[in-house]
Design a protein around this motif. Structure first.
Motif, mmCIF file in Angstrom:
data_model
loop_
_atom_site.group_PDB
_atom_site.id
_atom_site.type_symbol
_atom_site.label_atom_id
_atom_site.label_comp_id
_atom_site.label_asym_id
_atom_site.label_seq_id
_atom_site.Cartn_x
_atom_site.Cartn_y
_atom_site.Cartn_z
ATOM 1 N N ILE A 122 0.848 -1.201 0.000
ATOM 2 C CA ILE A 122 0.000 0.000 0.000
ATOM 3 C C ILE A 122 0.883 1.249 0.000
ATOM 4 O O ILE A 122 0.648 2.199 -0.754
ATOM 5 C CB ILE A 122 -0.940 0.019 1.224
ATOM 6 C CG1 ILE A 122 -1.958 -1.122 1.149
ATOM 7 C CG2 ILE A 122 -1.649 1.365 1.336
ATOM 8 C CD1 ILE A 122 -2.970 -1.006 0.047
ATOM 9 N N GLY A 123 1.912 1.236 0.838
ATOM 10 C CA GLY A 123 2.853 2.355 0.875
ATOM 11 C C GLY A 123 3.564 2.541 -0.448
ATOM 12 O O GLY A 123 3.783 3.665 -0.898
ATOM 13 N N GLY A 124 3.926 1.421 -1.082
ATOM 14 C CA GLY A 124 4.578 1.505 -2.384
ATOM 15 C C GLY A 124 3.680 2.094 -3.450
ATOM 16 O O GLY A 124 4.118 2.878 -4.291
ATOM 17 N N ALA A 164 5.868 -4.481 -8.367
ATOM 18 C CA ALA A 164 4.436 -4.165 -8.362
ATOM 19 C C ALA A 164 4.205 -2.666 -8.209
ATOM 20 O O ALA A 164 3.423 -2.062 -8.959
ATOM 21 C CB ALA A 164 3.737 -4.930 -7.241
ATOM 22 N N SER A 165 4.865 -2.039 -7.249
ATOM 23 C CA SER A 165 4.642 -0.608 -7.007
ATOM 24 C C SER A 165 5.243 0.243 -8.124
ATOM 25 O O SER A 165 4.682 1.278 -8.506
ATOM 26 C CB SER A 165 5.215 -0.192 -5.651
ATOM 27 O OG SER A 165 6.588 -0.522 -5.549
ATOM 28 N N TYR A 166 6.368 -0.175 -8.686
ATOM 29 C CA TYR A 166 6.970 0.573 -9.797
ATOM 30 C C TYR A 166 6.041 0.577 -11.007
ATOM 31 O O TYR A 166 5.801 1.622 -11.620
ATOM 32 C CB TYR A 166 8.317 -0.044 -10.168
ATOM 33 C CG TYR A 166 8.951 0.603 -11.386
ATOM 34 C CD1 TYR A 166 9.575 1.839 -11.292
ATOM 35 C CD2 TYR A 166 8.893 -0.025 -12.627
ATOM 36 C CE1 TYR A 166 10.140 2.445 -12.418
ATOM 37 C CE2 TYR A 166 9.450 0.565 -13.750
ATOM 38 C CZ TYR A 166 10.077 1.799 -13.639
ATOM 39 O OH TYR A 166 10.619 2.386 -14.752
ATOM 40 N N LEU A 167 5.505 -0.583 -11.353
ATOM 41 C CA LEU A 167 4.610 -0.668 -12.502
ATOM 42 C C LEU A 167 3.311 0.108 -12.256
ATOM 43 O O LEU A 167 2.795 0.762 -13.159
ATOM 44 C CB LEU A 167 4.296 -2.133 -12.812
ATOM 45 C CG LEU A 167 5.410 -2.925 -13.498
ATOM 46 C CD1 LEU A 167 5.065 -4.400 -13.551
ATOM 47 C CD2 LEU A 167 5.638 -2.391 -14.913
ATOM 48 N N PHE A 204 -7.195 0.509 -12.396
ATOM 49 C CA PHE A 204 -7.501 -0.783 -11.789
ATOM 50 C C PHE A 204 -6.810 -1.907 -12.553
ATOM 51 O O PHE A 204 -6.235 -2.815 -11.948
ATOM 52 C CB PHE A 204 -9.014 -1.015 -11.774
ATOM 53 C CG PHE A 204 -9.412 -2.322 -11.141
ATOM 54 C CD1 PHE A 204 -9.407 -2.479 -9.763
ATOM 55 C CD2 PHE A 204 -9.767 -3.412 -11.930
ATOM 56 C CE1 PHE A 204 -9.753 -3.685 -9.175
ATOM 57 C CE2 PHE A 204 -10.116 -4.615 -11.355
ATOM 58 C CZ PHE A 204 -10.109 -4.755 -9.980
ATOM 59 N N LYS A 205 -6.841 -1.821 -13.880
ATOM 60 C CA LYS A 205 -6.153 -2.849 -14.684
ATOM 61 C C LYS A 205 -4.651 -2.813 -14.440
ATOM 62 O O LYS A 205 -3.997 -3.866 -14.380
ATOM 63 C CB LYS A 205 -6.448 -2.630 -16.171
ATOM 64 C CG LYS A 205 -7.867 -2.975 -16.581
ATOM 65 C CD LYS A 205 -8.052 -2.802 -18.077
ATOM 66 C CE LYS A 205 -9.470 -3.173 -18.499
ATOM 67 N NZ LYS A 205 -9.678 -2.983 -19.964
ATOM 68 N N GLY A 206 -4.117 -1.589 -14.288
ATOM 69 C CA GLY A 206 -2.700 -1.458 -13.980
ATOM 70 C C GLY A 206 -2.344 -2.080 -12.644
ATOM 71 O O GLY A 206 -1.298 -2.731 -12.492
ATOM 72 N N ALA A 207 -3.227 -1.900 -11.655
ATOM 73 C CA ALA A 207 -3.000 -2.486 -10.329
ATOM 74 C C ALA A 207 -3.021 -4.012 -10.395
ATOM 75 O O ALA A 207 -2.166 -4.685 -9.805
ATOM 76 C CB ALA A 207 -4.055 -1.991 -9.346
ATOM 77 N N VAL A 208 -4.003 -4.561 -11.128
ATOM 78 C CA VAL A 208 -4.112 -6.014 -11.260
ATOM 79 C C VAL A 208 -2.871 -6.578 -11.942
ATOM 80 O O VAL A 208 -2.276 -7.563 -11.484
ATOM 81 C CB VAL A 208 -5.378 -6.404 -12.052
ATOM 82 C CG1 VAL A 208 -5.388 -7.899 -12.357
ATOM 83 C CG2 VAL A 208 -6.632 -6.022 -11.265
#
Length: 211
Positions: free
Chosen positions: A63-65, A109-112, A119-123
């Protein structure tokens, strides 16, 4: 008069920068404290070696990332493990392992996500982070971490594999231990952290972004 006006702007800008840095450090501190607490709540998984237990301590770091940037996630992961090392039962090896494997999840994960905020980017980011964690954990355990347990704690490899065999009879050697123990455990952990992140990230985002 213009010179004094410039000085005033510079002074206000400096105060804003100090305030922003203070908020950044405070948020990292809060998330690190939550991560330390969560690290003490462990759940064993069926068909897994007894010392592989699931906890949610990567959640505050990811979450912080996502909110504060990749390095913030890494810092939270580091602080969490440094503080937890005060109660270590593995001479710090377990905390080193947790940090390295956690970073393998959080950093990509956080860099991307910071590049593709949707939402799609997070997934997609969490999906890649999960595979990165599974792959890294497998390599680290095979080449570094399990040999460290043997060298530092004098814990025979046969005994480690036997713990895996008790949980899953198909685990009979180091390769099957990695393939049927380490890899699936970290896959499950990554999926669990990803689902929790997707569930609560939007709710926490406004709080963590408050100025």
């Amino acid at each position: 008069m213009l010179y004094k006006f410039d000085l005033t702007i510079t002074f206000i800008g400096g105060l804003d920068m100090i305030s922003a840095n203070t908020r950044y450090i405070t948020k990292i501190g809060i998330l690190s404290a939550i991560a330390v607490i969560l690290m003490f709540f462990e759940v064993p998984l069926p068909m897994m070696p007894s010392f592989l237990k699931l906890d949610a301590s990567e959640l505050p770091a990811i979450i912080g990332g996502f909110v504060l940037g990749p390095m913030a996630g890494v810092i939270i992961e580091l602080i969490k493990n440094v503080l937890h090392a005060a109660n270590t039962q593995t001479m710090g090896i377990g905390e080193i392992a947790n940090f390295l494997v956690g970073v393998a999840f959080i950093l990509p994960a956080s860099y991307l996500y910071r590049r593709y905020k949707s939402f799609k980017g997070a997934v997609l980011s969490l999906f890649i982070g999960t595979f990165s964690m599974m792959f890294s954990a497998s390599l680290l355990n095979y080449f570094i971490l399990l040999p460290l347990y043997q060298a530092v704690l004098h814990f025979p490899l046969e005994q480690i594999i036997n713990l895996g065999t008790i949980a899953n009879p198909r685990i009979v050697d180091l390769k099957s231990f990695i393939a049927l123990g380490i890899a699936p455990f970290n896959m499950i952990k990554g999926i669990a952290m990803s689902l929790l992140t997707l569930m609560i990230y939007k709710k926490l985002y406004p709080v963590l972004c408050e100025r």
